[in-house]
Design a protein around this motif. Sequence first.
Motif, PDB file in Angstrom:
ATOM      1  N   ALA A 123       0.836  -1.209   0.000  1.00 44.24           N
ATOM      2  CA  ALA A 123       0.000   0.000   0.000  1.00 44.24           C
ATOM      3  C   ALA A 123       0.870   1.257   0.000  1.00 44.24           C
ATOM      4  O   ALA A 123       0.476   2.289  -0.565  1.00 44.24           O
ATOM      5  CB  ALA A 123      -0.942  -0.004   1.198  1.00 44.24           C
ATOM      6  N   ASP A 124       2.058   1.184   0.594  1.00 40.71           N
ATOM      7  CA  ASP A 124       2.977   2.322   0.586  1.00 40.71           C
ATOM      8  C   ASP A 124       3.494   2.593  -0.831  1.00 40.71           C
ATOM      9  O   ASP A 124       3.648   3.742  -1.239  1.00 40.71           O
ATOM     10  CB  ASP A 124       4.152   2.086   1.530  1.00 40.71           C
ATOM     11  N   ALA A 125       3.751   1.521  -1.572  1.00 43.07           N
ATOM     12  CA  ALA A 125       4.201   1.670  -2.956  1.00 43.07           C
ATOM     13  C   ALA A 125       3.084   2.273  -3.808  1.00 43.07           C
ATOM     14  O   ALA A 125       3.336   3.160  -4.638  1.00 43.07           O
ATOM     15  CB  ALA A 125       4.633   0.320  -3.527  1.00 43.07           C
ATOM     16  N   ILE A 126       1.856   1.834  -3.584  1.00 41.09           N
ATOM     17  CA  ILE A 126       0.709   2.384  -4.312  1.00 41.09           C
ATOM     18  C   ILE A 126       0.539   3.863  -3.975  1.00 41.09           C
ATOM     19  O   ILE A 126       0.272   4.690  -4.853  1.00 41.09           O
ATOM     20  CB  ILE A 126      -0.583   1.596  -3.988  1.00 41.09           C
ATOM     21  N   ALA A 127       0.710   4.223  -2.707  1.00 46.57           N
ATOM     22  CA  ALA A 127       0.595   5.630  -2.288  1.00 46.57           C
ATOM     23  C   ALA A 127       1.653   6.483  -2.988  1.00 46.57           C
ATOM     24  O   ALA A 127       1.374   7.625  -3.372  1.00 46.57           O
ATOM     25  CB  ALA A 127       0.720   5.748  -0.776  1.00 46.57           C
ATOM     26  N   LEU A 128       2.846   5.942  -3.170  1.00 50.45           N
ATOM     27  CA  LEU A 128       3.907   6.657  -3.871  1.00 50.45           C
ATOM     28  C   LEU A 128       3.513   6.895  -5.334  1.00 50.45           C
ATOM     29  O   LEU A 128       3.691   7.996  -5.870  1.00 50.45           O
ATOM     30  CB  LEU A 128       5.210   5.863  -3.790  1.00 50.45           C
ATOM     31  N   LEU A 129       2.951   5.878  -5.967  1.00 50.25           N
ATOM     32  CA  LEU A 129       2.493   6.016  -7.349  1.00 50.25           C
ATOM     33  C   LEU A 129       1.357   7.035  -7.446  1.00 50.25           C
ATOM     34  O   LEU A 129       1.313   7.839  -8.382  1.00 50.25           O
ATOM     35  CB  LEU A 129       2.045   4.659  -7.893  1.00 50.25           C
ATOM     36  N   GLU A 130       0.456   7.016  -6.482  1.00 49.45           N
ATOM     37  CA  GLU A 130      -0.651   7.979  -6.461  1.00 49.45           C
ATOM     38  C   GLU A 130      -0.130   9.406  -6.335  1.00 49.45           C
ATOM     39  O   GLU A 130      -0.624  10.322  -7.005  1.00 49.45           O
ATOM     40  CB  GLU A 130      -1.621   7.665  -5.329  1.00 49.45           C
ATOM     41  N   ALA A 131       0.877   9.607  -5.503  1.00 50.66           N
ATOM     42  CA  ALA A 131       1.458  10.939  -5.328  1.00 50.66           C
ATOM     43  C   ALA A 131       2.108  11.412  -6.629  1.00 50.66           C
ATOM     44  O   ALA A 131       1.970  12.590  -7.006  1.00 50.66           O
ATOM     45  CB  ALA A 131       2.476  10.924  -4.194  1.00 50.66           C
ATOM     46  N   ALA A 132       2.792  10.521  -7.309  1.00 54.95           N
ATOM     47  CA  ALA A 132       3.421  10.887  -8.581  1.00 54.95           C
ATOM     48  C   ALA A 132       2.363  11.267  -9.614  1.00 54.95           C
ATOM     49  O   ALA A 132       2.499  12.276 -10.310  1.00 54.95           O
ATOM     50  CB  ALA A 132       4.282   9.731  -9.092  1.00 54.95           C
ATOM     51  N   LEU A 133       1.303  10.476  -9.703  1.00 56.14           N
ATOM     52  CA  LEU A 133       0.230  10.774 -10.650  1.00 56.14           C
ATOM     53  C   LEU A 133      -0.438  12.104 -10.307  1.00 56.14           C
ATOM     54  O   LEU A 133      -0.711  12.917 -11.194  1.00 56.14           O
ATOM     55  CB  LEU A 133      -0.802   9.644 -10.674  1.00 56.14           C
ATOM     56  N   SER A 134      -0.656  12.349  -9.040  1.00 63.34           N
ATOM     57  CA  SER A 134      -1.248  13.619  -8.609  1.00 63.34           C
ATOM     58  C   SER A 134      -0.367  14.805  -8.971  1.00 63.34           C
ATOM     59  O   SER A 134      -0.867  15.906  -9.211  1.00 63.34           O
ATOM     60  CB  SER A 134      -1.492  13.613  -7.100  1.00 63.34           C
ATOM     61  N   ALA A 135       0.944  14.587  -9.022  1.00 66.60           N
ATOM     62  CA  ALA A 135       1.886  15.644  -9.392  1.00 66.60           C
ATOM     63  C   ALA A 135       1.983  15.811 -10.911  1.00 66.60           C
ATOM     64  O   ALA A 135       2.693  16.691 -11.391  1.00 66.60           O
ATOM     65  CB  ALA A 135       3.255  15.347  -8.811  1.00 66.60           C
ATOM     66  N   GLY A 136       1.297  14.946 -11.659  1.00 65.31           N
ATOM     67  CA  GLY A 136       1.282  15.063 -13.114  1.00 65.31           C
ATOM     68  C   GLY A 136       2.141  14.070 -13.857  1.00 65.31           C
ATOM     69  O   GLY A 136       2.217  14.101 -15.082  1.00 65.31           O
ATOM     70  N   VAL A 137       2.797  13.166 -13.140  1.00 65.13           N
ATOM     71  CA  VAL A 137       3.637  12.156 -13.792  1.00 65.13           C
ATOM     72  C   VAL A 137       2.736  11.105 -14.445  1.00 65.13           C
ATOM     73  O   VAL A 137       1.846  10.550 -13.800  1.00 65.13           O
ATOM     74  CB  VAL A 137       4.591  11.475 -12.785  1.00 65.13           C
ATOM     75  N   THR A 138       2.969  10.866 -15.736  1.00 72.21           N
ATOM     76  CA  THR A 138       2.216   9.829 -16.453  1.00 72.21           C
ATOM     77  C   THR A 138       3.143   8.836 -17.153  1.00 72.21           C
ATOM     78  O   THR A 138       2.687   7.959 -17.863  1.00 72.21           O
ATOM     79  CB  THR A 138       1.256  10.449 -17.489  1.00 72.21           C
ATOM     80  N   HIS A 139       4.446   8.995 -16.948  1.00 74.73           N
ATOM     81  CA  HIS A 139       5.435   8.072 -17.517  1.00 74.73           C
ATOM     82  C   HIS A 139       6.057   7.282 -16.369  1.00 74.73           C
ATOM     83  O   HIS A 139       6.713   7.850 -15.498  1.00 74.73           O
ATOM     84  CB  HIS A 139       6.524   8.849 -18.270  1.00 74.73           C
ATOM     85  N   PHE A 140       5.813   5.971 -16.353  1.00 74.64           N
ATOM     86  CA  PHE A 140       6.329   5.103 -15.296  1.00 74.64           C
ATOM     87  C   PHE A 140       7.237   4.064 -15.941  1.00 74.64           C
ATOM     88  O   PHE A 140       6.806   3.297 -16.796  1.00 74.64           O
ATOM     89  CB  PHE A 140       5.174   4.428 -14.543  1.00 74.64           C
TER      90      PHE A 140
END
Length: 67
Positions: free
Chosen positions: A30-47
């Motif tokens: 869940a911590d890894a998912i939260a990190l991904l959510e934060a990146a997406l919220s910041a506008g990151v769409t390239h993973f």
Amino acid sequence: MQRITLRGTSIQTSRMGMGCATLTRHANPADAIALLEAALSAGVTHFDVAPQYGFGQAEGILGRFIK
């Protein structure tokens, strides 16, 4: 977040990407998912993910996030 169009395509993505090699270092997925959510919220769409990251487990975490 700046966006770019990939050359020769109509695909747009964020200029900045997030490397997913360390997603499996989190004790709680869940911590890894939260990190991904934060990146997406910041506008990151390239993973950036690859089968070698966490012996393939990083791909699974990113897949659950995308789903």
